[in-house]
Design an enzyme around this catalytic site. Structure first.
Site, PDB file in Angstrom:
ATOM      1  CB  CYS A 224      51.829  86.778 -25.355  1.00  0.00           C
ATOM      2  SG  CYS A 224      50.304  87.711 -25.084  1.00  0.00           S
ATOM      3  CB  ALA A 225      55.297  84.905 -30.063  1.00  0.00           C
ATOM      4  N   GLY A 228      59.037  82.331 -29.028  1.00  0.00           N
ATOM      5  CA  GLY A 228      58.413  81.476 -30.031  1.00  0.00           C
ATOM      6  C   GLY A 228      58.334  80.004 -29.703  1.00  0.00           C
ATOM      7  N   GLY A 229      58.528  79.627 -28.435  1.00  0.00           N
ATOM      8  CA  GLY A 229      58.506  78.215 -28.072  1.00  0.00           C
ATOM      9  C   GLY A 229      57.200  77.520 -28.405  1.00  0.00           C
ATOM     10  CE  LYS A 230      53.225  77.452 -24.097  1.00  0.00           C
ATOM     11  NZ  LYS A 230      54.352  78.186 -23.474  1.00  0.00           N
ATOM     12  CG  ASP A 285      52.720  81.519 -22.387  1.00  0.00           C
ATOM     13  OD1 ASP A 285      52.340  81.730 -21.225  1.00  0.00           O
ATOM     14  OD2 ASP A 285      53.743  80.867 -22.661  1.00  0.00           O
ATOM     15  CB  CYS A 338      54.293  79.712 -16.269  1.00  0.00           C
ATOM     16  SG  CYS A 338      54.968  81.378 -16.417  1.00  0.00           S
TER      17      CYS A 338
END
Length: 384
Positions: A224-225, A228-230, A285, A338
């Site tokens: 679940c990009a 794309g932070g992860k 995520d 989160c």
């Protein structure tokens, strides 16, 4: 603009926001219609609006009503400002206080700034931490950067940021985390940001990424990009891993190629519904209430309903069910949200383990009391 004129502008924007228009949209429209307002004016008005949304319940209590005017009266009272000077009725200033608005009110309880229907869930999920969390979430969230260790160490990043008037310091939640204490509005134009030395990413998110099991040669999917932070954080940790990004909405991933190029990372983008596989690590995520980030997104706090929370937990179960099929034997699935709520975190993991027989390798749960956003992660291991 005078301080009173900024308050009046915030009143007008808040009235539209409370009527259902997104705050960002209203702020943008206001700025376009008021070209005379400088960047400092726009920043101050924005801060007023988001402070009011973050503390909507308590400020409405202090100001005598849930309206733009009531919220700004409440904010002025909370910050011990001169009400008569601000609400003077003079040019561009709000109208003077009425007799009923002058009447003193009792102090506001921090729980007024948390949805009443969700209070039992937070107290059940966080126990003695619940009340301090609610108090902490009345304040603005810090701004964090992630140092791209493929290009610089924290000391060099801090020095580069300082060249552009940005003061940052290391944060204990993650070795790559920098907290910006001055000059945050200069970040996007700074050399450190444009050269890929730093990226915007909350420290809690960085802490979660730092404990995920990744090594050179692994195949990794950010399922679940979003932006794309992860994936970027994982690419910096293991440049030789094969990292891919996937999201059900291709539009959310549109910035990944540019961000990856800036960071010097290689990230393959999968088409929606075509994630490929199998992978040694699948990162989920998941869509969630976002309750751990409500300092940044206060509108979402008031928009969440019991029905929507139930829908989100169903979506999370469905995503976990799909994502687990992409994990190679002996591989891992990292489930994260989160959220601060057990329904989205611990209970989802417990149900998954009971259904699959997988094992839990690690778990990390953070709240705003740790200094950043609320975040939860569980690393789930498939048998060989």
């Amino acid at each position: 603009m005078t301080p009173a004129a900024r308050i009046q502008a915030a009143i007008e924007i808040l009235d539209q926001t409370l009527a259902g228009s997104p705050a960002e949209q209203v702020l943008t429209n206001w700025a376009r219609a008021h070209r005379f307002a400088g960047s400092g004016d726009r920043a101050a008005i924005r801060d007023h609006v988001y402070e009011a949304l973050r503390r909507r319940g308590s400020l409405a209590h202090l100001g005598g009503g849930l309206s733009g005017r009531g919220l700004m009266i409440g904010l002025a009272r909370a910050e011990c400002l001169d009400l008569e000077r601000i609400f003077s009725g003079e040019r561009f200033a709000p109208a003077p206080l009425t007799a009923s608005e002058v009447v003193p009110v009792d102090p506001a309880d921090a729980w007024l700034d948390w949805p009443a229907w969700l209070r039992p869930a937070l107290e059940e999920s966080q126990a003695e931490k619940a009340a301090p969390i609610v108090t902490a979430m009345q304040s603005r969230a810090p701004v964090f950067l992630r140092v791209n260790l493929a290009k610089a160490d924290p000391a060099l990043a801090i020095s580069m940021l300082a060249e552009d008037g940005i003061v940052a310091r290391s944060h204990p939640l993650a070795a790559t985390a920098l907290e910006v204490v001055q000059g945050e509005r200069k970040i996007s134009s700074s050399r450190a940001y444009q050269s890929g030395v730093v990226e915007l990413q909350d420290a809690a998110s960085q802490a979660i990424a730092s404990v995920l099991p990744i090594a050179p040669g692994m195949r990794v999917l950010d399922y679940c990009a979003g932006g794309g932070g992860k994936a970027l954080a994982l690419a910096a940790r293991a440049p030789e891993a094969a990292i891919f990004a996937h999201d059900i909405d291709a539009g959310r991933m549109r910035d990944i190629p540019a961000r990856a190029a800036r960071a010097g990372a290689r990230i393959g983008v999968r088409k929606p519904g075509q994630p490929g596989g199998p992978y040694d690590l699948v990162v989920v995520d998941a869509p969630c209430s976002g309750s751990g980030t409500w300092r940044r997104t206060p509108e979402a706090k008031w928009a969440l309903t019991p029905d929507r929370l139930e829908e989100l937990t169903r979506i999370q179960r469905e995503i976990l069910s799909s994502a687990r099929t992409l994990v190679a034997p002996g591989g891992a699935l990292a489930y994260m949200t989160c959220s601060l709520l057990a329904d989205e975190n611990e209970r989802q993991v417990a149900a998954f383990l009971a259904e699959t027989g997988w094992a839990e390798d690690a778990r990390l749960a953070l709240t705003p009391l740790d200094g950043a956003d609320g975040f939860f992660a569980s690393v789930l291991r498939r048998a060989e």
